[in-house]
Design an enzyme around this catalytic site. Structure first.
Site, PDB file in Angstrom:
ATOM      1  N   ASP A 151       0.844  -1.201   0.000  1.00 28.19           N
ATOM      2  CA  ASP A 151       0.000   0.000   0.000  1.00 28.19           C
ATOM      3  C   ASP A 151       0.876   1.247   0.000  1.00 28.19           C
ATOM      4  O   ASP A 151       1.927   1.276   0.636  1.00 28.19           O
ATOM      5  CB  ASP A 151      -0.889  -0.023   1.253  1.00 28.19           C
ATOM      6  N   HIS A 224      -7.739  -0.604  -9.710  1.00 29.40           N
ATOM      7  CA  HIS A 224      -7.627   0.430  -8.678  1.00 29.40           C
ATOM      8  C   HIS A 224      -6.630   1.516  -9.091  1.00 29.40           C
ATOM      9  O   HIS A 224      -6.904   2.711  -8.980  1.00 29.40           O
ATOM     10  CB  HIS A 224      -7.212  -0.228  -7.354  1.00 29.40           C
TER      11      HIS A 224
END
Length: 314
Positions: A151, A224
């Site tokens: 992330d 994404h």
């Protein structure tokens, strides 16, 4: 030297990652603003000074004021782009708004120090505010989300973090402050983990194990990365600084998504791209596996702004 000294930023806004975090969401009691202004300045200063005291464990943090509460606390001046959280909804994809008056963001590589400081902060606020929500975050493996993907790979590096996250001369009174957006995402991990790895990678837009981004032409329009890597009309990247961390227990777990930015536009455009998608309706397919349960907008002012306002009768 700049003749105008830059106001002191709150160090947690641009800090590098940590092992642990505590998030405290407060609502103010009625009519306490005159006492709360100096208290807010003291709490922010306390957090700032602890960065030195606990430097060995990389302690940092910041305090931010809710968009809906700002005018009550600081009626004299308002950041130009501060507005309530931009709630959005399309089909089964939801980004609800859930506003709070104050947000305290604390991070450290030692959990015990965080607990100690969180206790201290709550005591400093005693009788002025109510603690409405608390969450604790942690680093998962090598900075991965609980989906198993790294992330924050796109985050700006080094001094560039400041230029992305901190307001500059475009809004002079609020220089060194930051627009903060917080969403608590609850993941459906059992559904996610049933997907084959390649399918997961297509949804994210990068490989899972070694974190290599797909070539542009290979990225599905619903991935994404495709949905959040946006450009403005001049072709510049619309960057934010993500300070997100996984949170949770066996009952509910996911990501505390935290964006800091010198404007509120970049976050709003990204959220719109995820929920509503592009002109052809290509939305973010990661949203089929996670649900935003909160959405809050704040502004984290400079220490100097809070100090100045603490002394001014309103």
């Amino acid at each position: 030297m700049d003749s105008q000294v830059m106001p002191r930023e709150q160090l947690g806004v641009c800090a590098e990652g940590n092992l642990h975090s505590v998030y405290l969401m407060f609502n103010a009691n009625d009519g306490v603003e005159d006492q709360l202004r100096p208290c807010v300045a003291n709490v922010a200063q306390y957090i700032y000074e602890l960065s030195d005291q606990y430097a060995d464990s990389a302690f940092n943090g910041f305090l931010a004021v809710g968009a809906n509460y700002w005018d009550s606390l600081y009626p004299e001046a308002r950041p130009e782009q501060l507005k309530p959280f931009p709630a959005m909804s399309a089909e089964n994809r939801d980004a609800p708004a859930h506003e709070y008056d104050l947000f305290i963001h604390l991070r450290c590589d030692r959990y015990d120090i965080l607990h100690l400081v969180a206790n201290e902060v709550c005591q400093m606020f005693e009788d002025l505010v109510e603690l409405v929500d608390e969450e604790r975050g942690f680093r998962f493996m090598d900075s991965r989300d609980l989906t198993g993907f790294v992330d924050g790979t796109e985050n700006p590096k080094g001094r560039n973090r400041q230029s992305v996250a901190l307001v500059g001369d475009e809004d002079g009174e609020f220089r060194s402050g930051s627009y903060v957006h917080v969403q608590k995402f609850a993941h459906n991990l059992s559904k996610w983990n049933r997907l084959p790895q390649k399918k997961q990678e297509d949804i994210v837009g990068r490989t899972k194990i070694d974190n290599i981004e797909y070539a542009s032409e290979d990225k599905p329009l619903t991935s994404h990365i495709k949905r959040v890597n946006l450009k403005d009309d001049e072709g510049n990247s619309m960057e934010i600084l993500r300070q997100s961390m996984p949170y949770g227990s066996m009952k509910e777990q996911g990501l505390m998504f935290i964006s800091t930015c010198r404007n509120s536009v970049h976050f709003e455009k990204m959220l719109h791209s995820m929920i509503h998608g592009d002109a052809d309706g290509n939305h973010d397919h990661l949203m089929h596996f996670t649900q935003a349960v909160t959405g809050s907008a704040f502004f984290a002012p400079s220490l100097d702004f809070m100090d100045r306002m603490a002394d001014e009768p309103v």
